[in-house]
Design an enzyme around this catalytic site. Structure first.
Site, PDB file in Angstrom:
ATOM      1  NE  ARG A  33      47.404   2.463 125.133  1.00 48.74           N
ATOM      2  CZ  ARG A  33      48.424   2.292 124.063  1.00 48.74           C
ATOM      3  NH1 ARG A  33      48.289   1.192 123.211  1.00 48.74           N
ATOM      4  NH2 ARG A  33      49.141   3.074 124.117  1.00 48.74           N
ATOM      5  NE  ARG A  39      63.970  -5.608 121.695  1.00 54.63           N
ATOM      6  CZ  ARG A  39      63.793  -4.673 121.940  1.00 54.63           C
ATOM      7  NH1 ARG A  39      62.696  -3.891 122.176  1.00 54.63           N
ATOM      8  NH2 ARG A  39      65.096  -3.389 122.987  1.00 54.63           N
ATOM      9  NE  ARG A  62      70.762  -9.630 130.644  1.00 53.39           N
ATOM     10  CZ  ARG A  62      71.216 -11.178 130.664  1.00 53.39           C
ATOM     11  NH1 ARG A  62      71.858 -11.332 131.427  1.00 53.39           N
ATOM     12  NH2 ARG A  62      70.308 -11.727 130.042  1.00 53.39           N
ATOM     13  CG  ASP A  69      62.593   4.540 125.426  1.00 56.37           C
ATOM     14  OD1 ASP A  69      63.293   4.273 126.066  1.00 56.37           O
ATOM     15  OD2 ASP A  69      61.628   5.024 126.521  1.00 56.37           O
ATOM     16  NE  ARG A 118      60.418   1.065 129.523  1.00 57.56           N
ATOM     17  CZ  ARG A 118      61.136   1.724 128.998  1.00 57.56           C
ATOM     18  NH1 ARG A 118      61.934   2.639 129.834  1.00 57.56           N
ATOM     19  NH2 ARG A 118      62.042   1.670 127.599  1.00 57.56           N
ATOM     20  CE1 TYR A 140      65.498   0.606 129.506  1.00 58.53           C
ATOM     21  CE2 TYR A 140      63.787  -0.537 131.608  1.00 58.53           C
ATOM     22  CZ  TYR A 140      64.162  -0.265 129.864  1.00 58.53           C
ATOM     23  OH  TYR A 140      63.456  -1.469 129.388  1.00 58.53           O
ATOM     24  CD  GLU A 166      67.670  -6.040 120.676  1.00 57.87           C
ATOM     25  OE1 GLU A 166      66.594  -5.542 119.643  1.00 57.87           O
ATOM     26  OE2 GLU A 166      66.834  -5.543 122.088  1.00 57.87           O
TER      27      GLU A 166
END
Ligand code: FAD
Ligand code: UDP
Length: 366
Positions: A178, A282, A251, A352, A174, A350, A302
């Site tokens: 670029r 994070r 998790r 979003d 995911r 998983y 986190e």
């Protein structure tokens, strides 16, 4: 036969449960929505601290390319445009994410897409990986050794608590790569955060619906089941069926939030710590989601952690073992005429937020 008090019991007031409850309520069904937490909104819950909307369960940025999903959420609350452009911090060196020309320039000094492609091709050519069998192989095939070692390996192993060679390749498919200078983390057409935080979105969805908070389905299962004809369930599917096919793995995370008496801590909403020594993955600085003016700032570290002993199951671990077990639960769920399963935990995916919204809008409600 005696009529039950409710047509539907909805277990879980997160995205899936709240949207399904909203649909049922609009269709004139009698709905009871419960959540074991003391609030609605699931992992999208916000809390206002020093005038700043704090995402209690980690940064949540809504993004979608599905016009129906975008129109739906915007019909509930206005969205404020926000472009997620996280920074990766590897041992004090900063890199732009997702992997793009800014990242390649900082890593190798390359200034054109042609040079960057040549560098990545050179790194990839060190390996002969036709079909990646695990996350490490997937990363090396996608971007080569430097990016893998600086920006993927440490973060991923902290996040999932396993070596990259023991993780499924899908987890990082995911992440975009670029060959332009675009720091937008997501490829989707629309992106934003509700003006005033996610709580307003849930308030709009849940108006007029009977809700019980601090109510764990499993603490009172028989009584709750006897109250409604049908059940919509958004918790862990293995628990619903008493782990009859074995336990699925998840998790978890721990969030440590602090208010700092300074205006600006890190200058960006999301900073990822991609080395293996830093114990957290994070730091979120919440005021940057909405450019909130305040002399203070609120930050959240986190920390990934194993799941169990009352920790929340934030992520399914979609490896081969778990997916095989899940398929057995799925087959059982398909035969279950009384219960509808949906969302990240009940579908063990998983997902979003936009994917859960889509599922919640499309799921057939008998
Ligand atoms: P949940 O929100 O988990 O809802 C399930 C609800 O059921 C919970 O409220 C739970 O308390 C309740 N429940 C469970 N068991 C019981 C029980 N036994 N009795 C009563 N209630 C129960 N998505 C994005 O699109 N963008 C992002 O930027 C993003 N960032 C994320 C960051 C983090 C740290 C995490 C963990 C997730 C992120 N996500 C993001 C994903 C997003 O959180 C999920 O897609 C979404 O919350 C899933 O909604 P859901 O309804 O499936 O599940
Ligand atoms: N990832 C990484 N380095 C980063 C960010 C992400 O290696 O700086 C990998 C990591 O394996 C992570 C996955 O990409 O689990 C998906 O990242 P995403 O930001 O989508 O994670 P989420 O917000 O869902 O936790």
């Amino acid at each position: 036969m005696e009529q039950k008090r409710y047509d539907y019991l909805v277990v879980g007031a997160g995205v899936f449960g709240a949207i399904v409850a909203w649909r049922l309520h609009r269709a004139g069904r009698r709905v009871l929505l419960i959540d074991k937490r003391e609030h609605t909104g699931g992992n999208l819950r916000c809390e206002r601290i020093e005038g700043i909307d704090v995402h209690r369960y980690g940064a949540h940025i809504f993004h979608t390319s599905n016009p129906r999903v975008w129109e739906f959420v915007n019909s509930l609350v206005p969205f404020r445009p926000f472009v997620n452009s996280p920074i990766a911090n590897f041992e004090g060196q900063l890199y732009n994410l997702p992997f793009n020309m800014n990242t390649f320039y900082a890593l190798w000094g390359v200034t054109t897409p042609e040079e960057a492609r040549a560098k990545i091709d050179e790194q990839r050519s060190e390996y002969d990986i036709a079909v990646p069998q695990n996350l490490e192989e997937q990363a090396l095939k996608l971007v080569g050794r430097d990016i893998y070692e600086r920006l993927i390996k440490g973060y991923t192993e902290k996040q999932w608590g396993r070596a990259c060679r023991e993780l499924p390749a899908e987890i990082i498919r995911r992440l975009p790569v670029r060959f332009n200078f675009d720091n937008n983390y997501f490829d989707d057409r629309w992106q934003g955060i509700p003006d005033g935080g996610y709580n307003a979105l849930f308030d709009a969805l849940l108006e007029g619906i009977d809700i019980r908070l601090g109510c764990d389905f499993f603490a009172n299962r028989a009584e709750l089941e006897s109250m409604a004809e049908r059940i919509v369930y958004t918790g862990e599917i293995d628990r619903y069926y008493d782990y009859c096919f074995g336990r699925l793995e998840y998790r978890s995370l721990r969030f440590e939030t602090q208010t700092l008496h300074r205006e600006n801590f890190q200058g960006v909403a999301v900073m990822n710590f991609t080395d293996s020594r830093t114990p957290y993955t994070r730091i979120i600085e919440h005021k940057h989601f909405a450019a909130t003016q305040s002399p203070y700032t609120v930050i959240t570290h986190e920390y990934p952690q194993p799941w169990g002993n009352g920790c929340e199951p934030y992520y399914p671990i979609n490896d081969a073992r778990n997916n095989t077990i899940y398929a057995l639960y799925r087959a059982k769920a398909e035969q279950d005429e009384r219960t509808i399963f949906g969302g990240r935990l009940a579908e063990y995916r998983y997902y979003d937020m936009h994917q859960v919204v889509e599922r919640a809008l499309e799921t057939k409600l008998p």
